[in-house]
Design an enzyme around this catalytic site. Sequence first.
Site, short mmCIF file in Angstrom:
data_model
loop_
_atom_site.label_atom_id
_atom_site.label_comp_id
_atom_site.label_asym_id
_atom_site.label_seq_id
_atom_site.Cartn_x
_atom_site.Cartn_y
_atom_site.Cartn_z
CE1 TYR A 152 -2.92 -3.24 1.24
CE2 TYR A 152 -4.05 -1.91 -0.48
CZ TYR A 152 -4.23 -2.78 0.23
OH TYR A 152 -4.97 -3.86 -0.03
CB ILE A 163 -8.13 2.62 -1.77
CG1 ILE A 163 -7.19 2.05 -3.03
CG2 ILE A 163 -9.21 1.43 -1.52
CD1 ILE A 163 -6.30 0.91 -2.28
CG HIS A 177 -13.90 -1.38 -1.42
ND1 HIS A 177 -14.02 -2.12 -2.61
CD2 HIS A 177 -15.26 -2.00 -0.81
CE1 HIS A 177 -14.94 -2.85 -2.92
NE2 HIS A 177 -15.62 -2.82 -1.74
CB SER A 216 -15.22 -6.47 -13.04
OG SER A 216 -14.83 -6.56 -11.83
CG ASN A 251 -17.11 -1.85 -17.36
OD1 ASN A 251 -16.70 -1.11 -16.35
ND2 ASN A 251 -17.01 -2.93 -17.33
CD GLU A 265 -14.90 -5.77 -20.34
OE1 GLU A 265 -13.80 -5.34 -20.93
OE2 GLU A 265 -14.71 -6.08 -19.19
CB ALA A 318 -15.28 5.94 -18.06
C1 BV8 Z 1 -17.75 -8.72 2.72
C2 BV8 Z 1 -9.53 -2.87 -1.36
C3 BV8 Z 1 -19.10 -9.64 4.36
C4 BV8 Z 1 -8.10 -3.26 -1.74
C5 BV8 Z 1 -11.26 -4.37 -2.31
C6 BV8 Z 1 -18.83 -15.38 -3.14
C7 BV8 Z 1 -20.08 -14.92 -3.47
C8 BV8 Z 1 -20.21 -13.30 -3.32
C9 BV8 Z 1 -19.56 -12.69 -2.39
C10 BV8 Z 1 -18.44 -13.46 -2.00
C11 BV8 Z 1 -18.14 -14.52 -2.01
N1 BV8 Z 1 -17.11 -15.05 -1.43
C12 BV8 Z 1 -16.71 -14.18 -0.79
C13 BV8 Z 1 -17.48 -13.02 -0.97
C14 BV8 Z 1 -17.27 -11.52 -0.49
C15 BV8 Z 1 -16.27 -10.76 -1.14
C16 BV8 Z 1 -16.53 -10.71 -2.66
O1 BV8 Z 1 -17.19 -10.16 -3.21
N2 BV8 Z 1 -15.37 -11.69 -3.06
C17 BV8 Z 1 -15.57 -11.70 -4.60
C18 BV8 Z 1 -14.29 -11.72 -5.25
C19 BV8 Z 1 -16.34 -13.04 -4.98
N3 BV8 Z 1 -16.59 -9.44 -0.62
C20 BV8 Z 1 -16.05 -9.16 0.47
O2 BV8 Z 1 -15.00 -9.68 1.05
C21 BV8 Z 1 -16.45 -7.62 0.93
N4 BV8 Z 1 -16.89 -7.85 2.32
O3 BV8 Z 1 -18.48 -9.31 1.90
O4 BV8 Z 1 -17.98 -8.55 3.97
C22 BV8 Z 1 -18.96 -9.10 5.94
C23 BV8 Z 1 -20.30 -9.37 6.49
C24 BV8 Z 1 -20.21 -9.71 7.72
C25 BV8 Z 1 -19.19 -9.20 8.61
C26 BV8 Z 1 -18.12 -8.92 7.97
C27 BV8 Z 1 -18.02 -9.04 6.33
C28 BV8 Z 1 -15.15 -6.69 0.85
C29 BV8 Z 1 -15.04 -6.42 -0.67
C30 BV8 Z 1 -13.87 -5.40 -0.57
C31 BV8 Z 1 -12.24 -5.86 -0.92
N5 BV8 Z 1 -11.44 -4.87 -0.91
N6 BV8 Z 1 -10.45 -3.33 -2.31
C32 BV8 Z 1 -7.87 -2.13 -2.65
O5 BV8 Z 1 -8.50 -1.53 -3.57
O6 BV8 Z 1 -6.60 -2.16 -2.66
S1 BV8 Z 1 -12.06 -4.88 -3.64
C33 BV8 Z 1 -11.32 -4.46 -4.99
O7 BV8 Z 1 -12.04 -4.88 -6.02
C34 BV8 Z 1 -11.21 -3.04 -5.39
O8 BV8 Z 1 -11.87 -2.17 -4.35
C35 BV8 Z 1 -11.89 -2.64 -6.60
O9 BV8 Z 1 -12.35 -1.47 -6.75
C36 BV8 Z 1 -12.92 -3.95 -6.26
C37 BV8 Z 1 -13.91 -4.21 -7.68
O10 BV8 Z 1 -13.05 -4.32 -8.63
P1 BV8 Z 1 -13.21 -3.14 -9.77
O11 BV8 Z 1 -13.36 -1.88 -9.13
O12 BV8 Z 1 -14.68 -3.80 -10.36
O13 BV8 Z 1 -12.15 -3.37 -10.70
P2 BV8 Z 1 -11.98 -4.59 -11.66
O14 BV8 Z 1 -10.65 -4.50 -12.32
O15 BV8 Z 1 -12.41 -5.69 -11.48
O16 BV8 Z 1 -12.75 -4.02 -13.04
C38 BV8 Z 1 -12.44 -2.92 -13.72
C39 BV8 Z 1 -13.60 -2.66 -14.71
O17 BV8 Z 1 -13.22 -1.34 -15.30
C40 BV8 Z 1 -13.33 -3.45 -15.84
O18 BV8 Z 1 -14.87 -4.22 -16.10
C41 BV8 Z 1 -13.07 -2.99 -16.94
O19 BV8 Z 1 -13.64 -3.42 -18.03
C42 BV8 Z 1 -13.52 -1.50 -16.85
N7 BV8 Z 1 -12.40 -0.56 -17.19
C43 BV8 Z 1 -11.09 -0.49 -17.52
N8 BV8 Z 1 -10.79 0.75 -18.13
C44 BV8 Z 1 -11.71 1.31 -18.15
C45 BV8 Z 1 -12.95 0.74 -17.68
N9 BV8 Z 1 -14.02 1.12 -17.82
C46 BV8 Z 1 -14.16 2.35 -18.39
N10 BV8 Z 1 -13.40 2.98 -18.85
C47 BV8 Z 1 -12.19 2.59 -18.79
N11 BV8 Z 1 -11.06 3.54 -19.29
#
Ligand code: BV8
Length: 250
Positions: A54, A91, A107, A179, A203, A205, A221
């Site tokens: 970080y 963040i 987050h 995503s 997005n 895509e 975007a």
């Molecule tokens: C919680 C901090 C409960 C770090 C992050 C199974 C099913 C469902 C959920 C879960 C499961 N198993 C576990 C879970 C819960 C889990 C989860 O969702 N896991 C997923 C992977 C399945 N979630 C959690 O743990 C959350 N907490 O559920 O707590 C709880 C209940 C009771 C008590 C206690 C707890 C916490 C989640 C937070 C984790 N921390 N970030 C850091 O950022 O350094 S998440 C991390 O992913 C980032 O924050 C990021 O922002 C986030 C999501 O990713 P995206 O932002 O979508 O980024 P990504 O790269 O994926 O996509 C980018 C998109 O942009 C793409 O689609 C691309 O096409 C597009 N793009 C690219 N360029 C452009 C563009 N669009 C437009 N213009 C462009 N130029």
Amino acid sequence: MEKNIVVLTGAGISAESGIPVFRSETGLWENHRVEDVCTPQGYQRDPELVRKFYDGMRLNLRKVRPNPAHLALTRLAENWKGGFTLVTQNIDNLHEQAGSRNVIHMHGELTKLRCYEALGGCGHVVETMAAQDPDEACPQCGKKLLRPHIVWFGEMPLDMDLINERLAVADLFISIGTSGVVYPAAGFVRIARQAGAATLEFNLEPSATKGYFDAGIYGPAGKTLPNFVDGLLRDGYDYLRGILRENSLL
Ligand code: BV8
């Protein structure tokens, strides 16, 4: 009656500012396994690795600047007559650098450290732009338990009550650059739909939750969002109805 807008941004809105998106083909994030740098267990195993991970991103904030997508959201917030809520999964501080206020960082934030309650800390939050000094004591309780104020996987995102309140009265939900994989953020579109909001994603895509959006506008975007904001501010809901029709996903 003025309409309420709720915006959710993800890593994609910062991509054109040079900040790598979260998910990549390798599944690694800045060359690290997510479980090593973005979970409480990873921090427990190797706090030094996580701090340095970080620190690198925090120090990089000095070199990055908002792009036209961030600036378009600031323009929308400043000129929209109804309610406007900006929730980000990011963040980085690019929304703030672009002039956005009251940004909800569900987050956490790179520019903050927190006295780690799970290890006996007091929860006090301090601001910093520097690399973290592991020997820095919490100014509130004096313990050396400061950690990045970032929500890791398995931790509860911040301000969820406020976010759910705003989603419950949303008339328009706009998701930008996410995503749609990480919950609870990926579930916000469903809550907004249930509240009767129009739903629109920007997005590169279609996201994993594209099935819940009325319409999608695909492309960088930094190009697509400014045009949309100009149209919405110029012609309001007449413009929006046209956009939803021309880009319908239903
Ligand atoms: C919680 C901090 C409960 C770090 C992050 C199974 C099913 C469902 C959920 C879960 C499961 N198993 C576990 C879970 C819960 C889990 C989860 O969702 N896991 C997923 C992977 C399945 N979630 C959690 O743990 C959350 N907490 O559920 O707590 C709880 C209940 C009771 C008590 C206690 C707890 C916490 C989640 C937070 C984790 N921390 N970030 C850091 O950022 O350094 S998440 C991390 O992913 C980032 O924050 C990021 O922002 C986030 C999501 O990713 P995206 O932002 O979508 O980024 P990504 O790269 O994926 O996509 C980018 C998109 O942009 C793409 O689609 C691309 O096409 C597009 N793009 C690219 N360029 C452009 C563009 N669009 C437009 N213009 C462009 N130029």
